[in-house]
Design an enzyme around this catalytic site. Sequence first.
Site, PDB file in Angstrom:
ATOM      1  N   CYS A   1      25.133   1.957   6.907  1.00  8.28           N
ATOM      2  CA  CYS A   1      25.541   1.124   5.772  1.00  8.28           C
ATOM      3  C   CYS A   1      27.015   1.313   5.440  1.00  8.28           C
ATOM      4  CB  CYS A   1      24.685   1.449   4.556  1.00  8.28           C
ATOM      5  SG  CYS A   1      25.056   0.415   3.114  1.00  8.28           S
TER       6      CYS A   1
ATOM      7  N   CYS B   1      22.046  -3.342   2.248  1.00  7.08           N
ATOM      8  CA  CYS B   1      21.198  -2.204   1.907  1.00  7.08           C
ATOM      9  C   CYS B   1      20.219  -1.972   3.045  1.00  7.08           C
ATOM     10  CB  CYS B   1      20.439  -2.429   0.602  1.00  7.08           C
ATOM     11  SG  CYS B   1      19.495  -0.976   0.073  1.00  7.08           S
TER      12      CYS B   1
ATOM     13  N   GLN C   1       4.307   4.037  -5.759  1.00  5.12           N
ATOM     14  CA  GLN C   1       4.916   4.800  -4.677  1.00  5.12           C
ATOM     15  C   GLN C   1       6.008   3.939  -4.051  1.00  5.12           C
ATOM     16  OE1 GLN C   1       4.472   7.936  -4.022  1.00  5.12           O
ATOM     17  NE2 GLN C   1       2.758   8.257  -5.419  1.00  5.12           N
TER      18      GLN C   1
ATOM     19  N   GLU D   1      -4.585   9.366 -17.563  1.00  3.87           N
ATOM     20  CA  GLU D   1      -3.182   8.942 -17.480  1.00  3.87           C
ATOM     21  C   GLU D   1      -2.622   8.746 -18.886  1.00  3.87           C
ATOM     22  OE1 GLU D   1       0.437   7.817 -16.934  1.00  3.87           O
ATOM     23  OE2 GLU D   1      -0.729   8.410 -15.156  1.00  3.87           O
TER      24      GLU D   1
ATOM     25  N   CYS E   1       6.541  15.251  -6.428  1.00  2.00           N
ATOM     26  CA  CYS E   1       7.854  14.696  -6.095  1.00  2.00           C
ATOM     27  C   CYS E   1       8.954  15.697  -6.396  1.00  2.00           C
ATOM     28  CB  CYS E   1       8.088  13.391  -6.859  1.00  2.00           C
ATOM     29  SG  CYS E   1       8.026  13.565  -8.659  1.00  2.00           S
TER      30      CYS E   1
END
Length: 398
Positions: free
Chosen positions: A48, A131, A234, A279, A351
Amino acid sequence: MSDIIIRVAARGDGVTENGRHAAFAAPGDTLSTDGSVLPGPHHQTPPCGHFPRCGGCQLQHLDDESYAGFVSDRIASALDAQGLAVPLRPAHLSPPHSRRRATLHAEAKGGRVQIGFSEEKSHAIVDMAECHILDPELFALVAPLRGLLQRLGFKRRGDVHLALADQGADVLVTGFSPDGLEAAETIIGFCQRHGVARFAVDDGLGPETRWEPEPVTMTLGGVAVPLPPGAFLQATRDGEEMLVAAVREAVGTPRFTADLFAGLGTFALALPGKVYAAEGARDAILSLKAAANAHGRPVFAEHRDLYRRPLTKVELDRFDAIVLDPPRAGARDQAEALAVADVAAVAYVSCNPSSFARDAREMVDRGWQLEWVQPVGQFRWSTHVELAARFVRQPSSG
């Protein structure tokens, strides 16, 4: 004296054996005494033209082998810091052009609207002309969105949330709320021309949908789940499939599973047997509940803030297996309760290797065995790393 780069540190710098750091260096590169870097066998030409100014990627100079090594090393280093030695599976990397969710920034500057990621360690926007991480369908909207915001009189700075739903591109622009018939017609015409599934704005009072000809959904576990504007997904379909497969392997065939920090149901809808899903985000859990009910899935969904009210040992002991997928901060209080719970297996998706390693240490100290860890690099060429892991109870020595 010249030194060889042997690894890449957490923030992306190359590091030599004696601790010298060099920006944008790959393992096998040579770091000269004057600080210059001589590329080695794992140093690729970044694809890029915005690299390295754009903050969307930090590691485009690494080939796949060294990037996979970085993903694994980030997790191994975090575990090592907690005194944990665990078998790591080979890192799974999502391919280029596969990001189906991204937050770009928009700003009116110099008489035109700029859209792109921020520069590394800066609020300045890199006006995106190419991108190599975004799905092409999302990237194709960037230039037309500039023109749209220009026509609508966008004067401030805001975010552009892009997601690829079942029906097409989902767009949410924050810091913005154009009024009037002309604005409405302009938005509708734009969406019709570019096949946009939904267009929403949010001036700080919550998302307001301006275009949605049919209800926008995201298929998870074979179920079309209503997708709230700006909802968490995700980052890639490829990464999601890898994490789901790892979670299913980790829990086996339980009759009753708890999915904690369940979101829209990425794991809950893919699990066998009955599932309790908790949640804290109200829109997400209501979407999961509606989808599960509509499709006859045995999922009991509860709106519950697991930071303020984690499941207790008594509650956890009712389940055969637990799935845990917390935000970056991890789940310290929930992990403490899990550590003493009487369940057969835990699948932990993370994560943040550091908070995962901290929680893993708590569980291992209470008699759990961290059996394996699956590294996942779905944020291509980023220092952001994810993983899935399996915990089982240590066999009794008696």
